[in-house]
Enzyme design. Structure first.
Site, PDB file in Angstrom:
ATOM      1  N   HIS A  53     -34.327  34.246  11.969  1.00 54.76           N
ATOM      2  CA  HIS A  53     -34.770  33.289  12.997  1.00 54.76           C
ATOM      3  C   HIS A  53     -33.945  32.012  13.011  1.00 54.76           C
ATOM      4  O   HIS A  53     -34.331  31.032  13.625  1.00 54.76           O
ATOM      5  CB  HIS A  53     -36.257  32.953  12.790  1.00 54.76           C
ATOM      6  N   THR A  83     -45.354  38.168   4.371  1.00 57.08           N
ATOM      7  CA  THR A  83     -45.237  38.183   5.830  1.00 57.08           C
ATOM      8  C   THR A  83     -46.325  39.067   6.435  1.00 57.08           C
ATOM      9  O   THR A  83     -46.609  40.147   5.913  1.00 57.08           O
ATOM     10  CB  THR A  83     -43.821  38.624   6.295  1.00 57.08           C
TER      11      THR A  83
HETATM   12  P1  NAD Z   1     -47.316  34.532   8.872  1.00 57.24           P
HETATM   13  O1  NAD Z   1     -47.789  33.112   8.890  1.00 57.24           O
HETATM   14  O2  NAD Z   1     -47.594  35.393  10.029  1.00 57.24           O
HETATM   15  O3  NAD Z   1     -47.887  35.249   7.579  1.00 57.24           O
HETATM   16  C1  NAD Z   1     -47.782  34.663   6.314  1.00 57.24           C
HETATM   17  C2  NAD Z   1     -48.182  35.727   5.322  1.00 57.24           C
HETATM   18  O4  NAD Z   1     -48.024  35.214   4.015  1.00 57.24           O
HETATM   19  C3  NAD Z   1     -49.658  36.152   5.437  1.00 57.24           C
HETATM   20  O5  NAD Z   1     -49.706  37.557   5.481  1.00 57.24           O
HETATM   21  C4  NAD Z   1     -50.307  35.581   4.173  1.00 57.24           C
HETATM   22  O6  NAD Z   1     -51.356  36.418   3.688  1.00 57.24           O
HETATM   23  C5  NAD Z   1     -49.136  35.572   3.227  1.00 57.24           C
HETATM   24  N1  NAD Z   1     -49.207  34.576   2.156  1.00 57.24           N
HETATM   25  C6  NAD Z   1     -49.667  33.302   2.218  1.00 57.24           C
HETATM   26  N2  NAD Z   1     -49.491  32.675   1.055  1.00 57.24           N
HETATM   27  C7  NAD Z   1     -48.899  33.564   0.227  1.00 57.24           C
HETATM   28  C8  NAD Z   1     -48.446  33.513  -1.120  1.00 57.24           C
HETATM   29  N3  NAD Z   1     -48.560  32.416  -1.861  1.00 57.24           N
HETATM   30  N4  NAD Z   1     -47.886  34.623  -1.653  1.00 57.24           N
HETATM   31  C9  NAD Z   1     -47.762  35.765  -0.918  1.00 57.24           C
HETATM   32  N5  NAD Z   1     -48.174  35.867   0.354  1.00 57.24           N
HETATM   33  C10 NAD Z   1     -48.726  34.784   0.925  1.00 57.24           C
HETATM   34  O7  NAD Z   1     -45.761  34.445   8.518  1.00 57.24           O
HETATM   35  P2  NAD Z   1     -44.547  35.330   8.974  1.00 57.24           P
HETATM   36  O8  NAD Z   1     -44.929  36.762   8.930  1.00 57.24           O
HETATM   37  O9  NAD Z   1     -43.386  34.848   8.202  1.00 57.24           O
HETATM   38  O10 NAD Z   1     -44.345  34.953  10.512  1.00 57.24           O
HETATM   39  C11 NAD Z   1     -44.453  33.622  10.927  1.00 57.24           C
HETATM   40  C12 NAD Z   1     -43.260  33.087  11.673  1.00 57.24           C
HETATM   41  O11 NAD Z   1     -43.285  31.679  11.468  1.00 57.24           O
HETATM   42  C13 NAD Z   1     -41.946  33.553  11.159  1.00 57.24           C
HETATM   43  O12 NAD Z   1     -41.129  33.671  12.259  1.00 57.24           O
HETATM   44  C14 NAD Z   1     -41.422  32.415  10.294  1.00 57.24           C
HETATM   45  O13 NAD Z   1     -40.060  32.209  10.561  1.00 57.24           O
HETATM   46  C15 NAD Z   1     -42.114  31.193  10.860  1.00 57.24           C
HETATM   47  N6  NAD Z   1     -42.475  30.230   9.804  1.00 57.24           N
HETATM   48  C16 NAD Z   1     -41.541  29.835   8.891  1.00 57.24           C
HETATM   49  C17 NAD Z   1     -41.881  28.945   7.903  1.00 57.24           C
HETATM   50  C18 NAD Z   1     -40.845  28.564   6.882  1.00 57.24           C
HETATM   51  O14 NAD Z   1     -39.665  28.537   7.211  1.00 57.24           O
HETATM   52  N7  NAD Z   1     -41.253  28.279   5.672  1.00 57.24           N
HETATM   53  C19 NAD Z   1     -43.183  28.425   7.832  1.00 57.24           C
HETATM   54  C20 NAD Z   1     -44.098  28.818   8.804  1.00 57.24           C
HETATM   55  C21 NAD Z   1     -43.723  29.728   9.778  1.00 57.24           C
END
Ligand code: NAD
Length: 255
Positions: free
Chosen positions: A122, A192
């Site tokens: 992304h 994810t």
């Molecule tokens: P999502 O928010 O849809 O899902 C996050 C997943 O992580 C969930 O299934 C949750 O149960 C799990 N989770 C939460 N805490 C955890 C932990 N400590 N250990 C293991 N698992 C854990 O995220 P996604 O699938 O990455 O999709 C969201 C979109 O938002 C993506 O495109 C991403 O690029 C973007 N995003 C990026 C960031 C970042 O760069 N850090 C932050 C937020 C969203």
């Protein structure tokens, strides 16, 4: 269901034997660094309006859009550090156990931890792109004191080099991710939900190619009970450290 302990032992063996292993990460791996997910309770979009990442809105109201983007992705992300999960993945790359890392995250934490072979599905906050001449700038080199930031060469509007809603996946990262998924023997899905498309199609490619699919998540996801051969429920930092512990003891026993 096997305990996490015995599953991690088995996984350590699978990893050591694998000739090509790939990790695929999402927002969950960065949660332990203090970055909230986008959606759900406590998520970024419960505090901000996601319209700031709509291209239309960005071009119509660049100042308004940038004010929020700066607050979320630059003022806040800047001080965030990699956690135990990122560190294990970086160590595995150095030890030749992990060959590629596909991330949906835009926070640059895998690179900060030390991974080099990272495919940013992304894009990233660490670069800005000129919407007029396509010049790329490191975000550190651009002062965000005056908003919106402008291109030093043509004065065009700068945009973070991550994808906004509705934008296509960066071509190179897309191709590299597909190639890695097709040739891997082990595919690790970490933190994810599997709800964001087309990123969520990459693990299925690995499955079709015969890879062992190992999933780590706090909660079941779209992959659990569908394509995951192993599902380890818990926090990414803790579980990756546990697998690493078994890998290191197996290596010591073999030497
Ligand atoms: P999502 O928010 O849809 O899902 C996050 C997943 O992580 C969930 O299934 C949750 O149960 C799990 N989770 C939460 N805490 C955890 C932990 N400590 N250990 C293991 N698992 C854990 O995220 P996604 O699938 O990455 O999709 C969201 C979109 O938002 C993506 O495109 C991403 O690029 C973007 N995003 C990026 C960031 C970042 O760069 N850090 C932050 C937020 C969203």
């Amino acid at each position: 269901m096997n305990s996490i302990h015995s599953q991690s032992k088995e996984i350590a063996e699978v990893f050591i034997k694998s000739s090509y292993s790939v990790a695929f990460t999402g927002a969950g791996i960065s949660a332990e660094s203090g970055i909230p997910p986008f959606r759900g309770e406590g998520g970024i979009w419960s505090r901000y309006n996601p319209e700031v990442l709509e291209l239309d809105f960005f071009f119509r109201q660049p100042f308004k859009s940038w004010a929020v983007i700066k607050e979320i992705f630059y003022d806040f992300f800047q001080d965030v550090k990699p956690n135990a999960g990122h560190n294990v993945l970086a160590k595995w790359e150095m030890e030749g156990l992990l060959h590629a890392l596909i991330t949906q995250n835009i926070d640059n934490l895998h690179q900060k931890a030390g991974n080099h072979e990272v495919y940013e599905f992304h894009g990233t906050t660490s670069r800005l792109i000129c919407t007029y001449c396509n010049n790329i700038f490191s975000s550190e080199s651009v002062l965000l004191e005056q908003l919106p930031p402008r291109c030093a060469d043509c004065n065009g509007l700068l945009k973070p080099d991550f994808i906004f809603f509705g934008e296509g996946i960066p071509e190179k990262a897309y191709q590299q991710s597909i190639d890695a998924a097709r040739k891997c023997k082990v595919f690790l899905i970490i933190g994810t939900s599997g709800e964001v498309s087309p990123a969520n199609q990459i693990p299925a490619l690995a499955k079709e190619s015969g890879a062992v699919i190992i999933e780590i998540n706090k909660e079941p996801s779209m992959y659990t009970n569908r394509i995951s051969d192993y599902f380890l429920q818990g926090s990414a930092g803790e579980i990756l450290s546990l697998i690493d512990h078994h890998i290191q003891s197996k290596k010591e026993n073999h030497s």
